[in-house]
Design a protein around this motif. Sequence first.
Motif, PDB file in Angstrom:
ATOM      1  N   ALA A 186       0.886  -1.138   0.174  1.00  0.00           N
ATOM      2  CA  ALA A 186       0.144   0.062  -0.032  1.00  0.00           C
ATOM      3  C   ALA A 186       0.801   1.255  -0.278  1.00  0.00           C
ATOM      4  O   ALA A 186       0.518   2.341  -0.809  1.00  0.00           O
ATOM      5  CB  ALA A 186      -1.059   0.019   1.080  1.00  0.00           C
ATOM      6  N   ASP A 187       1.904   1.325   0.857  1.00  0.00           N
ATOM      7  CA  ASP A 187       3.007   2.536   0.736  1.00  0.00           C
ATOM      8  C   ASP A 187       3.633   2.596  -0.596  1.00  0.00           C
ATOM      9  O   ASP A 187       3.959   3.748  -0.950  1.00  0.00           O
ATOM     10  CB  ASP A 187       4.098   2.024   1.808  1.00  0.00           C
ATOM     11  CG  ASP A 187       4.854   3.312   2.093  1.00  0.00           C
ATOM     12  OD1 ASP A 187       4.513   4.336   1.962  1.00  0.00           O
ATOM     13  OD2 ASP A 187       6.184   3.001   2.447  1.00  0.00           O
ATOM     14  N   ARG A 226      -4.116   1.437  10.031  1.00  0.00           N
ATOM     15  CA  ARG A 226      -4.659   2.406   9.348  1.00  0.00           C
ATOM     16  C   ARG A 226      -3.870   3.794  10.138  1.00  0.00           C
ATOM     17  O   ARG A 226      -3.461   4.995   9.428  1.00  0.00           O
ATOM     18  CB  ARG A 226      -6.020   2.726   9.609  1.00  0.00           C
ATOM     19  CG  ARG A 226      -6.824   1.855   8.882  1.00  0.00           C
ATOM     20  CD  ARG A 226      -8.149   2.085   9.133  1.00  0.00           C
ATOM     21  NE  ARG A 226      -8.992   3.327   8.704  1.00  0.00           N
ATOM     22  CZ  ARG A 226      -9.747   3.570   7.616  1.00  0.00           C
ATOM     23  NH1 ARG A 226      -9.806   2.223   6.661  1.00  0.00           N
ATOM     24  NH2 ARG A 226     -10.218   4.402   7.227  1.00  0.00           N
ATOM     25  N   LEU A 249      -0.615   4.299   8.800  1.00  0.00           N
ATOM     26  CA  LEU A 249      -0.463   4.776   7.346  1.00  0.00           C
ATOM     27  C   LEU A 249      -0.882   6.347   7.544  1.00  0.00           C
ATOM     28  O   LEU A 249      -0.256   7.241   6.847  1.00  0.00           O
ATOM     29  CB  LEU A 249      -1.494   4.144   6.409  1.00  0.00           C
ATOM     30  CG  LEU A 249      -1.094   2.859   5.713  1.00  0.00           C
ATOM     31  CD1 LEU A 249      -2.221   2.041   5.298  1.00  0.00           C
ATOM     32  CD2 LEU A 249       0.060   3.206   4.876  1.00  0.00           C
ATOM     33  N   LYS A 250      -1.647   6.582   8.356  1.00  0.00           N
ATOM     34  CA  LYS A 250      -2.048   7.955   8.487  1.00  0.00           C
ATOM     35  C   LYS A 250      -1.045   8.770   8.891  1.00  0.00           C
ATOM     36  O   LYS A 250      -1.026   9.959   8.367  1.00  0.00           O
ATOM     37  CB  LYS A 250      -3.311   7.916   9.616  1.00  0.00           C
ATOM     38  CG  LYS A 250      -4.318   8.972   9.524  1.00  0.00           C
ATOM     39  CD  LYS A 250      -5.429   8.933  10.220  1.00  0.00           C
ATOM     40  CE  LYS A 250      -6.811   8.391   9.819  1.00  0.00           C
ATOM     41  NZ  LYS A 250      -7.741   8.191  10.626  1.00  0.00           N
ATOM     42  N   LYS A 293       2.086   8.541   8.379  1.00  0.00           N
ATOM     43  CA  LYS A 293       2.930   8.958   7.178  1.00  0.00           C
ATOM     44  C   LYS A 293       2.070  10.001   6.169  1.00  0.00           C
ATOM     45  O   LYS A 293       2.813  10.876   5.772  1.00  0.00           O
ATOM     46  CB  LYS A 293       3.352   7.662   6.688  1.00  0.00           C
ATOM     47  CG  LYS A 293       4.299   8.072   5.531  1.00  0.00           C
ATOM     48  CD  LYS A 293       4.834   6.909   4.593  1.00  0.00           C
ATOM     49  CE  LYS A 293       5.881   7.427   3.450  1.00  0.00           C
ATOM     50  NZ  LYS A 293       6.154   6.491   2.540  1.00  0.00           N
ATOM     51  N   TYR A 294       0.975   9.579   5.766  1.00  0.00           N
ATOM     52  CA  TYR A 294       0.551  10.064   4.622  1.00  0.00           C
ATOM     53  C   TYR A 294      -0.211  11.608   5.189  1.00  0.00           C
ATOM     54  O   TYR A 294      -0.293  12.354   4.087  1.00  0.00           O
ATOM     55  CB  TYR A 294      -0.588   9.213   4.182  1.00  0.00           C
ATOM     56  CG  TYR A 294       0.013   8.373   3.253  1.00  0.00           C
ATOM     57  CD1 TYR A 294       0.890   8.770   2.053  1.00  0.00           C
ATOM     58  CD2 TYR A 294       0.509   7.014   3.512  1.00  0.00           C
ATOM     59  CE1 TYR A 294       1.797   7.683   1.181  1.00  0.00           C
ATOM     60  CE2 TYR A 294       1.327   6.158   2.926  1.00  0.00           C
ATOM     61  CZ  TYR A 294       1.866   6.680   1.757  1.00  0.00           C
ATOM     62  OH  TYR A 294       2.642   5.720   1.094  1.00  0.00           O
ATOM     63  N   THR A 295      -0.332  11.876   6.396  1.00  0.00           N
ATOM     64  CA  THR A 295      -1.172  13.131   6.584  1.00  0.00           C
ATOM     65  C   THR A 295       0.048  14.320   6.185  1.00  0.00           C
ATOM     66  O   THR A 295      -0.264  15.459   5.421  1.00  0.00           O
ATOM     67  CB  THR A 295      -1.746  13.237   8.063  1.00  0.00           C
ATOM     68  OG1 THR A 295      -1.541  12.316   8.642  1.00  0.00           O
ATOM     69  CG2 THR A 295      -3.167  13.904   8.043  1.00  0.00           C
ATOM     70  N   ILE A 312       2.235  14.085   3.879  1.00  0.00           N
ATOM     71  CA  ILE A 312       2.439  13.916   2.537  1.00  0.00           C
ATOM     72  C   ILE A 312       1.170  14.767   2.038  1.00  0.00           C
ATOM     73  O   ILE A 312       1.438  15.570   0.898  1.00  0.00           O
ATOM     74  CB  ILE A 312       2.473  12.580   2.018  1.00  0.00           C
ATOM     75  CG1 ILE A 312       3.889  11.999   2.466  1.00  0.00           C
ATOM     76  CG2 ILE A 312       2.510  12.695   0.593  1.00  0.00           C
ATOM     77  CD1 ILE A 312       4.426  10.907   1.829  1.00  0.00           C
ATOM     78  N   ALA A 313      -0.021  14.550   2.405  1.00  0.00           N
ATOM     79  CA  ALA A 313      -1.184  15.220   2.025  1.00  0.00           C
ATOM     80  C   ALA A 313      -0.782  16.635   2.158  1.00  0.00           C
ATOM     81  O   ALA A 313      -1.371  17.604   1.141  1.00  0.00           O
ATOM     82  CB  ALA A 313      -2.255  14.747   2.831  1.00  0.00           C
ATOM     83  N   GLU A 314      -0.177  17.045   3.243  1.00  0.00           N
ATOM     84  CA  GLU A 314      -0.065  18.747   3.378  1.00  0.00           C
ATOM     85  C   GLU A 314       1.059  18.962   2.332  1.00  0.00           C
ATOM     86  O   GLU A 314       1.065  20.186   1.849  1.00  0.00           O
ATOM     87  CB  GLU A 314       0.551  18.877   4.784  1.00  0.00           C
ATOM     88  CG  GLU A 314      -0.847  18.840   5.727  1.00  0.00           C
ATOM     89  CD  GLU A 314      -0.371  18.747   7.039  1.00  0.00           C
ATOM     90  OE1 GLU A 314       0.767  19.107   7.486  1.00  0.00           O
ATOM     91  OE2 GLU A 314      -1.260  18.387   7.784  1.00  0.00           O
TER      92      GLU A 314
END
Lengths: 246, 235
Positions: A147-148, A229, A232-233, A235-237, A239-241
């Motif tokens: 998924a990563d 979850r 993953l959150k 790491k990805y929050t 990256i979303a920013e």
Amino acid sequence: MKKPPVPLLQNGVRADGRAPDQMREVKISVGVVSNADGSAMVSYGTTTAVAAVYGPREMHPRHLSLPDRGVMRVRYHMAPFSTKDERKSPTPSRREIEISKVLREALEPAIMLEQYPRSRIDVFVEILQADGSTRVASLTAASLALADAGIYMRDLVIGVSVGLVDGTVVLDLNGLEDQYGEGDLPVGYMPNLKRFTLLQLDGAWTREAFLQALNLAVRGAEHVYQIARDALKTKYTSIAEEIYGR
Amino acid sequence: MYFVTPRQLIFPGDVIATTDSKVEGPVYVDNGRYRSLVVGLVEFREDGVVVVPLEGTYKPKKGDVVVGYVTDVLATGWEIDVRSFMPAYLPVSEALHRHVDLETTPLTTFLNIGDVVIAKVKDVDLTDEYPIILTLKEERVGKVESGTVVEITPVKVPRLIGKRGSMLNTLMEVGCDIIVGQNGRVWIRCRDTRDEVFLATLIKKIEAESHVMGLTDRIRAEIEKYKTQRQQGAV
């Protein structure tokens, strides 16, 4: 059967102080191997697995590629220092080759390999410390690493093991229970789709114990899924920013 | 009916909407519901929602502008590396406007291994031997004779372009040609090669610091500083 050094179950409490339906502490982090396209580290208690994913990339040698779908290759390996007593030889054993195949077959239903024709996806799993349930910890780590890496997946695959100890169904076997218990049931579960991708079993089980174990496995997998979850959150929050700014 | 909120972080298998809604991006249908295939963000547009993946290799879409390298000369075209997991193909008919006799003219007279092209994705068909078909018969595409190519991760291309092209317009103020390929390769050409070096470091900086607040303003300030230095002949 050999006698365990300590009683595995006493007054409903297991040798490491857990209740029968209790997981060990689960720790998950995503993106731990910077060289890989995707990676994850999963610990169930002291059992620790690191997974790294490379690809999708072009298949070499080319004649092994498939025209309509991608090829996934999984390598499960235990580090020489991962075991308790004697050093494990670093050469892949019969058992490791089999687990590699089992993991691949447990991951394949979740992955949209038909989206990657003529290419390959390599999954490497390294066991840093082995204390039972290594194959299910590897499964969780591998699916998170995939998924990563941004590979198209229908769902995450979460692995948990259930076992039979002194006639009682217990969740998440540790090394001791794995060695001296009466039964072992590793499960791969997709929490969103509510489907199983891995179901192995050894030992003698009654129908009731098996169904009880399956229910327990689903509950355990859902518990691990929430932690996955969150990992993953984390790491990805950020990256979303990064992509959209604030 | 939607089960998500704007800018929500979603994971593989998460339910996005029922099948009567409009959903685009990496999703699949299971039991009358759209589910996500990736870790991504949900963006609400006028006509439905789009799932934006947060990680992954470049996945070509029809109409994308890409910067590629010629990796092979074939019988009737060229194989191009566009940073995808599959090779792209540029047929002769899509590269040249006039007819060429392939029996008398070697293809290397037009493009050779190592050449850089800016191309448009004409079609993507996963069942083909070469799933990506490119074309040069569009505006602003063609063989690249000079300039610099900078590589960034494809997922940060939207940040480099910015909201309605704000970041890209800021970079344009240096006075250079910039083309951002959707595959994460950026082509820059300036009259002075020193400007190219300056822009390349700036783009790398955007990639590395894209999450820091007020980045566009800081980049604008740096460009202003550079421009005055250039006028004074200091650079």
